[in-house]
Design a protein around this motif. Structure first.
Motif, PDB file in Angstrom:
ATOM      1  N   PRO A  12      86.749 164.087  18.154  1.00 62.99           N
ATOM      2  CA  PRO A  12      85.361 164.590  18.208  1.00 62.99           C
ATOM      3  C   PRO A  12      85.187 165.810  17.315  1.00 62.99           C
ATOM      4  N   GLY A  13      84.071 165.843  16.613  1.00 64.37           N
ATOM      5  CA  GLY A  13      83.813 166.917  15.665  1.00 64.37           C
ATOM      6  C   GLY A  13      84.329 166.647  14.267  1.00 64.37           C
ATOM      7  N   GLY A  14      85.103 165.591  14.124  1.00 65.20           N
ATOM      8  CA  GLY A  14      85.672 165.253  12.830  1.00 65.20           C
ATOM      9  C   GLY A  14      84.726 164.461  11.953  1.00 65.20           C
ATOM     10  N   SER A  15      85.247 164.031  10.800  1.00 64.73           N
ATOM     11  CA  SER A  15      84.444 163.317   9.812  1.00 64.73           C
ATOM     12  C   SER A  15      85.164 162.063   9.333  1.00 64.73           C
ATOM     13  N   LEU A  16      84.357 161.098   8.905  1.00 62.29           N
ATOM     14  CA  LEU A  16      84.849 159.899   8.249  1.00 62.29           C
ATOM     15  C   LEU A  16      83.839 159.504   7.188  1.00 62.29           C
ATOM     16  N   ARG A  17      84.318 158.856   6.146  1.00 66.90           N
ATOM     17  CA  ARG A  17      83.420 158.282   5.160  1.00 66.90           C
ATOM     18  C   ARG A  17      83.673 156.779   5.067  1.00 66.90           C
ATOM     19  N   LEU A  18      82.665 156.013   5.375  1.00 63.88           N
ATOM     20  CA  LEU A  18      82.736 154.568   5.256  1.00 63.88           C
ATOM     21  C   LEU A  18      82.212 154.136   3.892  1.00 63.88           C
ATOM     22  N   SER A  19      82.790 153.064   3.394  1.00 65.99           N
ATOM     23  CA  SER A  19      82.350 152.488   2.123  1.00 65.99           C
ATOM     24  C   SER A  19      81.858 151.073   2.338  1.00 65.99           C
ATOM     25  N   TYR A  30      68.695 145.188  -4.213  1.00 59.41           N
ATOM     26  CA  TYR A  30      68.628 145.199  -2.765  1.00 59.41           C
ATOM     27  C   TYR A  30      68.906 146.594  -2.214  1.00 59.41           C
ATOM     28  N   SER A  31      68.207 146.914  -1.164  1.00 56.27           N
ATOM     29  CA  SER A  31      68.488 148.133  -0.415  1.00 56.27           C
ATOM     30  C   SER A  31      69.572 147.831   0.613  1.00 56.27           C
ATOM     31  N   ILE A  32      70.286 148.854   1.029  1.00 58.28           N
ATOM     32  CA  ILE A  32      71.414 148.676   1.935  1.00 58.28           C
ATOM     33  C   ILE A  32      71.177 149.431   3.235  1.00 58.28           C
ATOM     34  N   GLY A  33      71.494 148.766   4.312  1.00 62.38           N
ATOM     35  CA  GLY A  33      71.415 149.384   5.630  1.00 62.38           C
ATOM     36  C   GLY A  33      72.781 149.472   6.275  1.00 62.38           C
ATOM     37  N   SER A  69      74.711 157.508   0.803  1.00 61.41           N
ATOM     38  CA  SER A  69      74.579 157.681  -0.638  1.00 61.41           C
ATOM     39  C   SER A  69      75.057 156.416  -1.328  1.00 61.41           C
ATOM     40  N   ARG A  70      74.831 156.325  -2.616  1.00 58.45           N
ATOM     41  CA  ARG A  70      75.239 155.131  -3.335  1.00 58.45           C
ATOM     42  C   ARG A  70      75.755 155.511  -4.713  1.00 58.45           C
ATOM     43  N   ASP A  71      76.644 154.675  -5.205  1.00 58.28           N
ATOM     44  CA  ASP A  71      77.153 154.791  -6.565  1.00 58.28           C
ATOM     45  C   ASP A  71      77.059 153.393  -7.167  1.00 58.28           C
ATOM     46  N   ASN A  72      75.962 153.141  -7.862  1.00 53.92           N
ATOM     47  CA  ASN A  72      75.735 151.797  -8.385  1.00 53.92           C
ATOM     48  C   ASN A  72      76.808 151.372  -9.379  1.00 53.92           C
ATOM     49  N   THR A  76      78.970 150.550  -4.764  1.00 51.99           N
ATOM     50  CA  THR A  76      79.365 151.046  -3.455  1.00 51.99           C
ATOM     51  C   THR A  76      78.266 151.916  -2.841  1.00 51.99           C
ATOM     52  N   VAL A  77      78.062 151.713  -1.544  1.00 50.48           N
ATOM     53  CA  VAL A  77      77.208 152.580  -0.740  1.00 50.48           C
ATOM     54  C   VAL A  77      78.100 153.234   0.309  1.00 50.48           C
ATOM     55  N   TYR A  78      77.895 154.523   0.515  1.00 47.36           N
ATOM     56  CA  TYR A  78      78.734 155.291   1.428  1.00 47.36           C
ATOM     57  C   TYR A  78      77.953 155.715   2.666  1.00 47.36           C
ATOM     58  N   LEU A  79      78.684 155.860   3.746  1.00 51.01           N
ATOM     59  CA  LEU A  79      78.139 156.460   4.962  1.00 51.01           C
ATOM     60  C   LEU A  79      79.064 157.611   5.334  1.00 51.01           C
ATOM     61  N   GLN A  80      78.633 158.828   5.043  1.00 51.49           N
ATOM     62  CA  GLN A  80      79.392 160.022   5.410  1.00 51.49           C
ATOM     63  C   GLN A  80      79.011 160.407   6.830  1.00 51.49           C
ATOM     64  N   MET A  81      79.993 160.467   7.693  1.00 45.36           N
ATOM     65  CA  MET A  81      79.750 160.762   9.098  1.00 45.36           C
ATOM     66  C   MET A  81      80.444 162.071   9.467  1.00 45.36           C
ATOM     67  N   ASP A  82      79.667 163.060   9.822  1.00 39.45           N
ATOM     68  CA  ASP A  82      80.187 164.369  10.208  1.00 39.45           C
ATOM     69  C   ASP A  82      79.848 164.658  11.670  1.00 39.45           C
ATOM     70  N   SER A  83      80.520 165.656  12.222  1.00 37.22           N
ATOM     71  CA  SER A  83      80.279 166.061  13.614  1.00 37.22           C
ATOM     72  C   SER A  83      80.283 164.854  14.540  1.00 37.22           C
ATOM     73  N   LEU A  84      81.292 164.033  14.389  1.00 36.46           N
ATOM     74  CA  LEU A  84      81.347 162.784  15.156  1.00 36.46           C
ATOM     75  C   LEU A  84      81.496 163.044  16.649  1.00 36.46           C
ATOM     76  N   LYS A  85      80.872 162.166  17.424  1.00 38.41           N
ATOM     77  CA  LYS A  85      80.880 162.248  18.878  1.00 38.41           C
ATOM     78  C   LYS A  85      81.511 160.977  19.446  1.00 38.41           C
ATOM     79  N   PRO A  86      82.031 161.033  20.651  1.00 38.63           N
ATOM     80  CA  PRO A  86      82.594 159.814  21.265  1.00 38.63           C
ATOM     81  C   PRO A  86      81.593 158.653  21.300  1.00 38.63           C
ATOM     82  N   GLU A  87      80.322 158.958  21.455  1.00 34.60           N
ATOM     83  CA  GLU A  87      79.313 157.895  21.503  1.00 34.60           C
ATOM     84  C   GLU A  87      79.055 157.248  20.140  1.00 34.60           C
ATOM     85  N   ASP A  88      79.647 157.790  19.078  1.00 37.52           N
ATOM     86  CA  ASP A  88      79.584 157.140  17.768  1.00 37.52           C
ATOM     87  C   ASP A  88      80.614 156.024  17.645  1.00 37.52           C
ATOM     88  N   THR A  89      81.493 155.905  18.621  1.00 37.41           N
ATOM     89  CA  THR A  89      82.487 154.838  18.609  1.00 37.41           C
ATOM     90  C   THR A  89      81.791 153.484  18.620  1.00 37.41           C
TER      91      THR A  89
END
Length: 123
Positions: A12-19, A30-33, A69-72, A76-89
């Motif tokens: 908890p409180g940590g970060s991850l970056r998804l690609s 196309y837009s990305i969700g 964010s995205r890098d065409n 790749t589209v990224y999801l930077q996740m900060d201040s993670l909480k247990p409910e983000d699992t």
């Protein structure tokens, strides 16, 4: 056509970056969700990014903590996740839609779903 990666176990409180990597170049058209699914629950939207102007939208539960964010050039589209909480699992997915206007469309309007990547927030 979309492949997610970057999930894992974080405290908890940590970060991850998804690609989210597109195996074919759809990011120009196309837009990305980003979505997530908790066990036994419906898939919910996390946020999205417009392909035309880069505008982003976020759900209230992640606003201020997650950034898309995205890098065409890297397809790749990224999801930077900060201040993670247990409910983000959850298992996190990306998908594509033709356009995003005034907010993210519902999951039913998206296609090209990836297989997902698991994020676990736990001490």
């Amino acid at each position: 056509q979309l492949v997610e990666s970057g999930g894992g176990l974080v405290q908890p409180g940590g970060s991850l970056r998804l690609s989210c990597v597109a195996t074919i170049n759809i990011l120009d058209d196309y837009s990305i969700g980003w979505f997530r699914q908790h066990p036994g629950k419906e898939r919910e939207g996390v946020g999205c990014i417009s392909h035309s102007d880069g505008t982003t939208h976020y759900s209230d539960s992640v606003k201020g903590r997650f950034t898309i964010s995205r890098d065409n050039a890297k397809l790749t589209v990224y999801l930077q996740m900060d201040s993670l909480k247990p409910e983000d699992t959850a298992r996190y997915y990306c998908a594509a839609v033709e356009e995003v206007t005034g907010g993210c469309p519902p999951p039913s309007e998206f296609g090209f779903w990836g297989q997902g990547t698991q994020v676990t927030v736990s001490s």
